[in-house]
Design a protein around this motif. Sequence first.
Motif, PDB file in Angstrom:
ATOM      1  N   THR A  92       0.824  -1.213   0.000  1.00 18.65           N
ATOM      2  CA  THR A  92       0.000   0.000   0.000  1.00 18.65           C
ATOM      3  C   THR A  92       0.856   1.259   0.000  1.00 18.65           C
ATOM      4  O   THR A  92       0.382   2.329  -0.406  1.00 18.65           O
ATOM      5  N   VAL A  93       2.115   1.147   0.438  1.00 17.57           N
ATOM      6  CA  VAL A  93       2.967   2.335   0.498  1.00 17.57           C
ATOM      7  C   VAL A  93       4.295   2.163  -0.234  1.00 17.57           C
ATOM      8  O   VAL A  93       4.940   3.144  -0.587  1.00 17.57           O
ATOM      9  N   MET A  94       4.722   0.910  -0.454  1.00 13.07           N
ATOM     10  CA  MET A  94       6.053   0.664  -1.000  1.00 13.07           C
ATOM     11  C   MET A  94       6.000   0.190  -2.448  1.00 13.07           C
ATOM     12  O   MET A  94       5.021  -0.442  -2.866  1.00 13.07           O
ATOM     13  N   PRO A  95       7.058   0.441  -3.219  1.00 11.41           N
ATOM     14  CA  PRO A  95       7.170  -0.162  -4.549  1.00 11.41           C
ATOM     15  C   PRO A  95       7.256  -1.683  -4.444  1.00 11.41           C
ATOM     16  O   PRO A  95       7.767  -2.219  -3.455  1.00 11.41           O
ATOM     17  N   MET A  96       6.781  -2.363  -5.460  1.00  6.30           N
ATOM     18  CA  MET A  96       6.758  -3.818  -5.454  1.00  6.30           C
ATOM     19  C   MET A  96       8.156  -4.410  -5.283  1.00  6.30           C
ATOM     20  O   MET A  96       8.358  -5.334  -4.489  1.00  6.30           O
ATOM     21  N   SER A 257      11.161  -9.216 -13.038  1.00  6.35           N
ATOM     22  CA  SER A 257       9.779  -9.063 -13.491  1.00  6.35           C
ATOM     23  C   SER A 257       9.041  -8.043 -12.646  1.00  6.35           C
ATOM     24  O   SER A 257       8.255  -7.232 -13.164  1.00  6.35           O
ATOM     25  N   ALA A 258       9.281  -8.070 -11.333  1.00  5.36           N
ATOM     26  CA  ALA A 258       8.605  -7.126 -10.441  1.00  5.36           C
ATOM     27  C   ALA A 258       9.029  -5.694 -10.731  1.00  5.36           C
ATOM     28  O   ALA A 258       8.195  -4.770 -10.723  1.00  5.36           O
ATOM     29  N   VAL A 259      10.321  -5.490 -11.005  1.00  6.13           N
ATOM     30  CA  VAL A 259      10.797  -4.146 -11.343  1.00  6.13           C
ATOM     31  C   VAL A 259      10.144  -3.666 -12.645  1.00  6.13           C
ATOM     32  O   VAL A 259       9.662  -2.523 -12.730  1.00  6.13           O
ATOM     33  N   ALA A 260      10.114  -4.531 -13.655  1.00  2.00           N
ATOM     34  CA  ALA A 260       9.535  -4.154 -14.946  1.00  2.00           C
ATOM     35  C   ALA A 260       8.054  -3.833 -14.809  1.00  2.00           C
ATOM     36  O   ALA A 260       7.571  -2.820 -15.340  1.00  2.00           O
ATOM     37  N   LEU A 261       7.329  -4.664 -14.086  1.00  2.00           N
ATOM     38  CA  LEU A 261       5.892  -4.446 -13.925  1.00  2.00           C
ATOM     39  C   LEU A 261       5.620  -3.218 -13.062  1.00  2.00           C
ATOM     40  O   LEU A 261       4.718  -2.420 -13.357  1.00  2.00           O
ATOM     41  N   GLY A 262       6.390  -3.051 -11.996  1.00  2.00           N
ATOM     42  CA  GLY A 262       6.212  -1.899 -11.136  1.00  2.00           C
ATOM     43  C   GLY A 262       6.478  -0.594 -11.862  1.00  2.00           C
ATOM     44  O   GLY A 262       5.768   0.405 -11.664  1.00  2.00           O
ATOM     45  N   TYR A 263       7.482  -0.603 -12.733  1.00  2.00           N
ATOM     46  CA  TYR A 263       7.785   0.618 -13.500  1.00  2.00           C
ATOM     47  C   TYR A 263       6.700   0.886 -14.546  1.00  2.00           C
ATOM     48  O   TYR A 263       6.275   2.028 -14.742  1.00  2.00           O
ATOM     49  N   ILE A 265       3.463  -0.058 -14.568  1.00  2.00           N
ATOM     50  CA  ILE A 265       2.139   0.281 -14.038  1.00  2.00           C
ATOM     51  C   ILE A 265       2.178   1.478 -13.091  1.00  2.00           C
ATOM     52  O   ILE A 265       1.340   2.376 -13.173  1.00  2.00           O
ATOM     53  N   PHE A 266       3.182   1.499 -12.213  1.00  2.00           N
ATOM     54  CA  PHE A 266       3.195   2.508 -11.143  1.00  2.00           C
ATOM     55  C   PHE A 266       4.300   3.552 -11.295  1.00  2.00           C
ATOM     56  O   PHE A 266       4.362   4.496 -10.509  1.00  2.00           O
ATOM     57  N   GLY A 267       5.196   3.369 -12.266  1.00  2.00           N
ATOM     58  CA  GLY A 267       6.293   4.315 -12.443  1.00  2.00           C
ATOM     59  C   GLY A 267       7.366   4.205 -11.384  1.00  2.00           C
ATOM     60  O   GLY A 267       8.161   5.136 -11.201  1.00  2.00           O
ATOM     61  N   ASP A 268       7.422   3.071 -10.664  1.00  2.00           N
ATOM     62  CA  ASP A 268       8.416   2.867  -9.604  1.00  2.00           C
ATOM     63  C   ASP A 268       9.669   2.216 -10.189  1.00  2.00           C
ATOM     64  O   ASP A 268       9.579   1.240 -10.933  1.00  2.00           O
ATOM     65  N   PHE A 269      10.825   2.754  -9.824  1.00  2.00           N
ATOM     66  CA  PHE A 269      12.087   2.148 -10.254  1.00  2.00           C
ATOM     67  C   PHE A 269      13.085   2.262  -9.108  1.00  2.00           C
ATOM     68  O   PHE A 269      13.276   3.349  -8.547  1.00  2.00           O
ATOM     69  N   PRO A 270      13.706   1.149  -8.707  1.00  2.00           N
ATOM     70  CA  PRO A 270      14.629   1.180  -7.561  1.00  2.00           C
ATOM     71  C   PRO A 270      15.796   2.134  -7.789  1.00  2.00           C
ATOM     72  O   PRO A 270      16.315   2.251  -8.911  1.00  2.00           O
ATOM     73  N   ASP A 271      16.215   2.790  -6.699  1.00  2.00           N
ATOM     74  CA  ASP A 271      17.392   3.652  -6.803  1.00  2.00           C
ATOM     75  C   ASP A 271      18.655   2.807  -6.656  1.00  2.00           C
ATOM     76  O   ASP A 271      18.597   1.588  -6.481  1.00  2.00           O
ATOM     77  N   ALA A 272      19.808   3.465  -6.726  1.00  2.00           N
ATOM     78  CA  ALA A 272      21.081   2.736  -6.721  1.00  2.00           C
ATOM     79  C   ALA A 272      21.281   1.952  -5.429  1.00  2.00           C
ATOM     80  O   ALA A 272      21.777   0.820  -5.451  1.00  2.00           O
ATOM     81  N   LEU A 273      20.900   2.551  -4.286  1.00  2.00           N
ATOM     82  CA  LEU A 273      21.079   1.859  -3.005  1.00  2.00           C
ATOM     83  C   LEU A 273      20.208   0.609  -2.932  1.00  2.00           C
ATOM     84  O   LEU A 273      20.644  -0.445  -2.452  1.00  2.00           O
ATOM     85  N   THR A 274      18.970   0.720  -3.420  1.00  2.00           N
ATOM     86  CA  THR A 274      18.074  -0.437  -3.426  1.00  2.00           C
ATOM     87  C   THR A 274      18.613  -1.534  -4.341  1.00  2.00           C
ATOM     88  O   THR A 274      18.585  -2.724  -3.989  1.00  2.00           O
ATOM     89  N   TRP A 275      19.116  -1.152  -5.514  1.00  2.00           N
ATOM     90  CA  TRP A 275      19.703  -2.141  -6.417  1.00  2.00           C
ATOM     91  C   TRP A 275      20.891  -2.843  -5.761  1.00  2.00           C
ATOM     92  O   TRP A 275      21.081  -4.053  -5.928  1.00  2.00           O
ATOM     93  N   THR A 276      21.679  -2.087  -5.003  1.00  2.00           N
ATOM     94  CA  THR A 276      22.813  -2.693  -4.306  1.00  2.00           C
ATOM     95  C   THR A 276      22.319  -3.717  -3.280  1.00  2.00           C
ATOM     96  O   THR A 276      22.856  -4.830  -3.185  1.00  2.00           O
ATOM     97  N   GLY A 277      21.289  -3.348  -2.512  1.00  2.00           N
ATOM     98  CA  GLY A 277      20.717  -4.276  -1.545  1.00  2.00           C
ATOM     99  C   GLY A 277      20.155  -5.519  -2.207  1.00  2.00           C
ATOM    100  O   GLY A 277      20.355  -6.645  -1.726  1.00  2.00           O
TER     101      GLY A 277
END
Length: 324
Positions: A92-96, A257-263, A265-277
């Motif tokens: 409800t609040v976070m990117p997929m 797949s989750a990143v592609a779908l999230g971007y 539908i919702f325009g969400d894309f992980p930042d560099a720190l999230t990609w590192t994690g």
Amino acid sequence: MTPADRILPGIVLMLGFCATAPLIDAASKLAAQSLPVGQITTARFIVQAALMAPVCLALGQSVRLPRGAGRALVARALCLIASTYCFVAALTVMPMADALAIAFVEPFLLLILGHLIFADPVGPRRIAACAVGFAGSLLVIRPSLAAFGPMALFPLGTALSFALYMLVTRSLSRRMHPVAMQFHTSTVAMALCLPVMLIAAGRDWPTLSPVLPQGLAWAWLAGVGAASAVAHLMMTYALRAAPAATLAPLHYLEIVSAVALGYTIFGDFPDALTWTGIAVIVASGLYIIARERHTARQPATLAIAVGLTPQNLTPRDVQPDSAP
């Protein structure tokens, strides 16, 4: 068809699962825009049970609750309810992709709980991999806490509940066909959730009080259950066609797949720190899978080490050779 010939269909089904499973999350996130989390969780089990009933019958499995398995099924259903609720609440609040990355610490929790409860052997290398995996999750959690508050911790609740769910499944899967177990778990979870929804109706309980869906919300609710059923079946038959050791590393493609779908539908894309994690979590999980392959002491642990989320687990993942 020889076992070698069946590996390719198994891989194809696993890739289909990785493409389908994020649809569960997307439908949940879309439904959560107008519906409470508890209602989405309940709808998932209602739709999934309805879709799995004819599959059970077609495979010659009984739709009656098996004798002597009631307590285990209730425990399994409660764990799945908790893990599903936590994950939908996080969405409800976070990117997929962020929520999924944090939930992927579940294999590490499972190794620890398996050692504490069943005395499963866990060597220093796997303990180190668990520590590194947790460190990777913190790279995702810390900025999420700043942006979303305590809700960013809900995927950890998902991971813990789901690890307990897998431990229950570990023993129950020896007595039940995976499709039947999926159906019975859905029906028990539905029976547990519906009274709560009835009690919450008309009360000021934002996450539980059901509301009448409007427009496309009906489709999103149905989509949660339908995508769950389809993803579960693909995973089940993938593991019947190919060894868990072959399929386990492929499961991490679900994040892609989750990143592609999230971007999309919702325009969400992980930042560099999230990609590192995400990279640290995936690398740690793959290392654990490699260690399980090397030792080959506990096939069940390897099957579980896929790192499944509550939306996409099948009982077959625990004992891939146990059911007919």
